[in-house]
Design an enzyme around this catalytic site. Structure first.
Site, mmCIF file in Angstrom:
data_model
loop_
_atom_site.group_PDB
_atom_site.id
_atom_site.type_symbol
_atom_site.label_atom_id
_atom_site.label_comp_id
_atom_site.label_asym_id
_atom_site.label_seq_id
_atom_site.Cartn_x
_atom_site.Cartn_y
_atom_site.Cartn_z
ATOM 1 N N LYS A 41 -55.162 15.497 11.086
ATOM 2 C CA LYS A 41 -56.125 16.464 10.548
ATOM 3 C C LYS A 41 -55.521 17.338 9.443
ATOM 4 O O LYS A 41 -54.355 17.719 9.524
ATOM 5 C CB LYS A 41 -56.595 17.376 11.692
ATOM 6 C CG LYS A 41 -57.266 16.607 12.811
ATOM 7 C CD LYS A 41 -57.346 17.417 14.098
ATOM 8 C CE LYS A 41 -57.861 16.559 15.243
ATOM 9 N NZ LYS A 41 -57.657 17.199 16.555
ATOM 10 N N ARG B 91 -53.999 21.028 26.042
ATOM 11 C CA ARG B 91 -53.098 22.063 25.515
ATOM 12 C C ARG B 91 -53.857 22.886 24.482
ATOM 13 O O ARG B 91 -54.981 22.556 24.131
ATOM 14 C CB ARG B 91 -51.912 21.382 24.829
ATOM 15 C CG ARG B 91 -52.395 20.400 23.774
ATOM 16 C CD ARG B 91 -51.280 19.823 22.949
ATOM 17 N NE ARG B 91 -51.702 18.650 22.214
ATOM 18 C CZ ARG B 91 -52.343 18.638 21.056
ATOM 19 N NH1 ARG B 91 -52.674 19.781 20.472
ATOM 20 N NH2 ARG B 91 -52.687 17.517 20.467
ATOM 21 N N GLU C 117 -60.753 11.383 23.588
ATOM 22 C CA GLU C 117 -59.625 11.831 24.406
ATOM 23 C C GLU C 117 -59.692 13.324 24.688
ATOM 24 O O GLU C 117 -60.451 14.054 24.044
ATOM 25 C CB GLU C 117 -58.287 11.479 23.751
ATOM 26 C CG GLU C 117 -58.008 12.252 22.490
ATOM 27 C CD GLU C 117 -56.534 12.206 22.072
ATOM 28 O OE1 GLU C 117 -55.655 11.911 22.891
ATOM 29 O OE2 GLU C 117 -56.268 12.519 20.907
ATOM 30 N N ILE D 250 -65.272 2.423 14.906
ATOM 31 C CA ILE D 250 -66.463 3.017 14.304
ATOM 32 C C ILE D 250 -66.131 3.326 12.851
ATOM 33 O O ILE D 250 -65.172 4.045 12.572
ATOM 34 C CB ILE D 250 -66.888 4.276 15.086
ATOM 35 C CG1 ILE D 250 -67.175 3.872 16.546
ATOM 36 C CG2 ILE D 250 -68.094 4.943 14.456
ATOM 37 C CD1 ILE D 250 -67.413 5.018 17.464
ATOM 38 N N LYS E 182 -55.670 0.452 20.782
ATOM 39 C CA LYS E 182 -55.121 1.802 20.966
ATOM 40 C C LYS E 182 -54.158 1.842 22.145
ATOM 41 O O LYS E 182 -54.355 1.145 23.142
ATOM 42 C CB LYS E 182 -56.250 2.809 21.220
ATOM 43 C CG LYS E 182 -57.156 3.009 20.022
ATOM 44 C CD LYS E 182 -58.310 3.954 20.326
ATOM 45 C CE LYS E 182 -57.911 5.410 20.169
ATOM 46 N NZ LYS E 182 -59.113 6.298 20.201
ATOM 47 N N GLU F 204 -61.109 -0.547 21.600
ATOM 48 C CA GLU F 204 -62.335 0.220 21.347
ATOM 49 C C GLU F 204 -63.021 -0.400 20.152
ATOM 50 O O GLU F 204 -62.361 -0.936 19.261
ATOM 51 C CB GLU F 204 -62.004 1.682 20.980
ATOM 52 C CG GLU F 204 -61.915 2.610 22.150
ATOM 53 C CD GLU F 204 -61.624 4.054 21.741
ATOM 54 O OE1 GLU F 204 -61.640 4.381 20.544
ATOM 55 O OE2 GLU F 204 -61.372 4.849 22.655
ATOM 56 N N GLY G 183 -51.661 9.245 16.342
ATOM 57 C CA GLY G 183 -52.059 8.023 15.641
ATOM 58 C C GLY G 183 -51.120 6.841 15.872
ATOM 59 O O GLY G 183 -51.308 5.783 15.275
ATOM 60 N N ARG H 127 -54.465 23.125 6.757
ATOM 61 C CA ARG H 127 -53.059 23.015 7.165
ATOM 62 C C ARG H 127 -52.193 22.940 5.918
ATOM 63 O O ARG H 127 -52.397 22.073 5.064
ATOM 64 C CB ARG H 127 -52.839 21.751 7.981
ATOM 65 C CG ARG H 127 -53.622 21.754 9.269
ATOM 66 C CD ARG H 127 -53.134 20.661 10.183
ATOM 67 N NE ARG H 127 -54.011 20.545 11.332
ATOM 68 C CZ ARG H 127 -53.713 19.870 12.432
ATOM 69 N NH1 ARG H 127 -52.549 19.254 12.526
ATOM 70 N NH2 ARG H 127 -54.560 19.802 13.434
ATOM 71 N N HIS I 56 -65.153 13.359 13.261
ATOM 72 C CA HIS I 56 -64.381 13.762 14.438
ATOM 73 C C HIS I 56 -64.851 15.167 14.805
ATOM 74 O O HIS I 56 -64.666 16.101 14.040
ATOM 75 C CB HIS I 56 -62.883 13.755 14.103
ATOM 76 C CG HIS I 56 -62.026 14.323 15.197
ATOM 77 N ND1 HIS I 56 -61.062 13.582 15.864
ATOM 78 C CD2 HIS I 56 -61.986 15.553 15.764
ATOM 79 C CE1 HIS I 56 -60.495 14.335 16.783
ATOM 80 N NE2 HIS I 56 -61.021 15.537 16.735
HETATM 81 P P1 ADP Z 1 -54.223 10.159 18.750
HETATM 82 O O1 ADP Z 1 -54.157 10.689 20.146
HETATM 83 O O2 ADP Z 1 -53.171 9.128 18.452
HETATM 84 O O3 ADP Z 1 -54.326 11.235 17.707
HETATM 85 P P2 ADP Z 1 -57.128 9.732 18.890
HETATM 86 O O4 ADP Z 1 -57.737 8.859 19.914
HETATM 87 O O5 ADP Z 1 -57.224 11.210 19.087
HETATM 88 O O6 ADP Z 1 -55.592 9.299 18.687
HETATM 89 O O7 ADP Z 1 -57.728 9.378 17.471
HETATM 90 C C1 ADP Z 1 -57.255 10.010 16.292
HETATM 91 C C2 ADP Z 1 -58.155 9.650 15.126
HETATM 92 O O8 ADP Z 1 -58.205 8.231 14.967
HETATM 93 C C3 ADP Z 1 -59.609 10.058 15.282
HETATM 94 O O9 ADP Z 1 -59.863 11.376 14.891
HETATM 95 C C4 ADP Z 1 -60.294 9.064 14.356
HETATM 96 O O10 ADP Z 1 -60.120 9.439 13.007
HETATM 97 C C5 ADP Z 1 -59.494 7.795 14.584
HETATM 98 N N1 ADP Z 1 -60.094 6.964 15.659
HETATM 99 C C6 ADP Z 1 -59.761 6.944 16.977
HETATM 100 N N2 ADP Z 1 -60.540 6.070 17.665
HETATM 101 C C7 ADP Z 1 -61.387 5.516 16.778
HETATM 102 C C8 ADP Z 1 -62.441 4.528 16.842
HETATM 103 N N3 ADP Z 1 -62.765 3.939 17.988
HETATM 104 N N4 ADP Z 1 -63.101 4.230 15.694
HETATM 105 C C9 ADP Z 1 -62.777 4.809 14.531
HETATM 106 N N5 ADP Z 1 -61.806 5.721 14.379
HETATM 107 C C10 ADP Z 1 -61.112 6.086 15.481
#
Ligand code: ADP
Length: 446
Positions: A237, A292, A288, A203, A158, A200, A165, A338, A208
């Site tokens: 989403k 906002r 995270e 998972i 990440k 990470e 994403g 949405r 979420h």
């Molecule tokens: P961004 O800021 O790019 O949107 P996020 O960290 O918020 O990234 O993650 C967005 C989505 O990606 C999560 O809702 C989930 O679906 C997937 N995701 C993120 N981290 C993980 C993880 N460690 N394992 C599985 N899915 C993940």
């Protein structure tokens, strides 16, 4: 309270903010790009200024032009909405150094939380579980291989500056990890000007679940419960709801408390969202903070009766939160979908163009947050979100029935939308039974 603010955004969220300002007697200054010149919501603002060309890089991301408009418009504060400059701590700092309040968190807190590796550290220090992974940024391949060995495959690479994403790659073995490292870093460098990546544990099919919080500048913070945003396509989403279906009460309490702990320890103020992944054993892991207002904020407004934009304005103006946790209710069930100008039958290709006909659903329990109307031309330059349909009913089963009925009534002609896919979701037994996870749409429907 402010008398006059500038809204540094477009579309539904610009209109959403203008509406609350009207109710509070606050004047608004809107800004727009060439492509949005004829948008009808601009008429609702007290003044509006063109800030540049079609692309967001030439308009909604131009800090100097927005600040100029704010000065010419003589505003006391700027609301950034979501996207564009909303999580740009430099912009927040520039606003404040020009004596214009930024309606959002302190820029120091934004900067720290905006960096995901730093946010993970803040969470750990606040005794909030994070997804197992690297301690900090990955320095080299050898370190990545060592961490992967420790936490076990699959792992997720990440971007520390990530969003939307981007810069995210799943690796299932050493060979793919090596290539994911370089491709994620390259994508992150291009998108965020920051190539830093971390690891990470990936998972499999988590849920979420995120917590809406509100904090003031005097050390008070409350949560507005959780939202389940598991229904995603490519990590974006599509459907959000509250309460999260079948979440045990004890877990719900814990997750909300964890969010408050994190926020309090980070010097945060204003509205924000703490995002978690929840595994099949209901173990939750922080991923995270979104510093906002979020697209999906209306579902929390529906069940709590609290106007989040109003609270953002009040907190930014220095008021104390007039809420204690006891008077943040969670009444009934609310679901948002949405509506994007995209063609689900054609790999979700963007579908800009003119809306030639439209019939918007109404009746009990329905809210439609949108700037579109018949004759509106959706420009091809921005996000494809054109509206959010929100239902609010006493129970989840009733919300689902209401949404099905509303989606059936909905007609949008001239462009493609995500409505047919949303109908499939609301007719799917697993969704109706609350069995949702982030892999649902891709696994069951595409
Ligand atoms: P961004 O800021 O790019 O949107 P996020 O960290 O918020 O990234 O993650 C967005 C989505 O990606 C999560 O809702 C989930 O679906 C997937 N995701 C993120 N981290 C993980 C993880 N460690 N394992 C599985 N899915 C993940």
């Amino acid at each position: 309270m402010f008398q006059r603010i500038l809204v540094a955004n477009r579309g539904e969220i610009a209109l959403r903010i203008i509406r609350t300002c009207h109710e509070l007697g606050i004047e608004t200054v809107a800004v727009y790009s060439e492509a949005d010149r004829n948008a009808s919501y601009l008429e609702l603002a007290d003044e509006s200024y063109c800030i540049g060309g079609n692309s967001s890089a030439e308009s909604y991301l131009m800090i100097n032009r927005i600040i100029s408009a704010a000065e010419v418009g003589n505003v006391q504060a700027i609301h950034p909405g979501y996207g564009f400059l909303a999580e740009n701590s430099h912009f927040a700092e520039v606003c404040r150094s020009c004596n214009i309040e930024f309606i959002g968190p302190p820029h120091e807190a934004m900067k720290q939380l905006g960096d995901k590796v730093t946010a993970r550290k803040i969470a750990r220090d606040a005794k909030v579980h994070t997804v197992p992974g690297s301690e900090g940024l990955i320095e080299d391949e050898a370190e990545a291989l060592r961490v992967a060995e420790e936490i076990g495959y699959p792992v997720l690479v990440k971007a520390t500056a990530g969003g939307g994403g981007k810069g995210m790659r799943v690796a299932r073995n050493d060979i793919s990890l090596k290539s994911c490292l370089s491709s994620a870093a390259a994508e992150a460098e291009k998108a965020f000007n920051n190539a830093g990546v971390y690891l990470e544990k990936y998972i499999e099919n988590p849920r979420h679940i995120e917590v809406q919080i509100l904090a003031d500048q005097h050390g008070n913070a409350v949560h507005l419960w959780e939202r389940d945003c598991s229904l995603q396509r490519r990590h974006q989403k599509l459907v959000e709801e509250t309460p999260a279906p079948d979440l045990p009460n004890a877990v719900r309490e814990d997750i909300c408390k964890a969010a408050i702990r994190l926020v309090k320890s980070s010097g945060y103020a204003n509205a924000g969202t703490v995002e978690f992944l929840v595994d099949s054993q209901f173990q939750f892991y922080f991923i995270e903070v979104n510093a906002r207002i979020q697209v999906e904020h209306p579902v929390s407004e529906q069940v709590t009766g609290i106007d989040l934009i109003e609270q953002q304005l009040r907190v930014a103006a220095g008021e104390e939160l007039g809420l204690s946790q006891r008077n943040v209710p969670c009444n009934g069930s609310s679901i948002e979908v949405r509506i994007n100008a995209e063609d689900p039958a054609n790999d979700f290709r963007g579908s800009p163009g003119t809306i030639t006909g439209m019939k918007v659903p109404g009746g009990r329990g329905i809210r439609f947050d949108s700037h579109i109307h018949v004759g509106y031309r959706i420009p091809p330059f921005y996000d494809s979100l054109i509206g959010k349909l929100i239902v609010h009913r006493p129970t989840r089963a009733e919300s689902i029935r209401c949404m099905k009925r509303a989606l059936e009534e909905f007609r949008i002609e001239g462009i493609h939308t995500t409505i047919p896919l949303l109908q499939q979701i609301f007719n799917h037994t697993a969704f109706v039974e609350g069995r949702v996870d982030t892999g649902f749409i891709e696994r069951e429907l595409l």
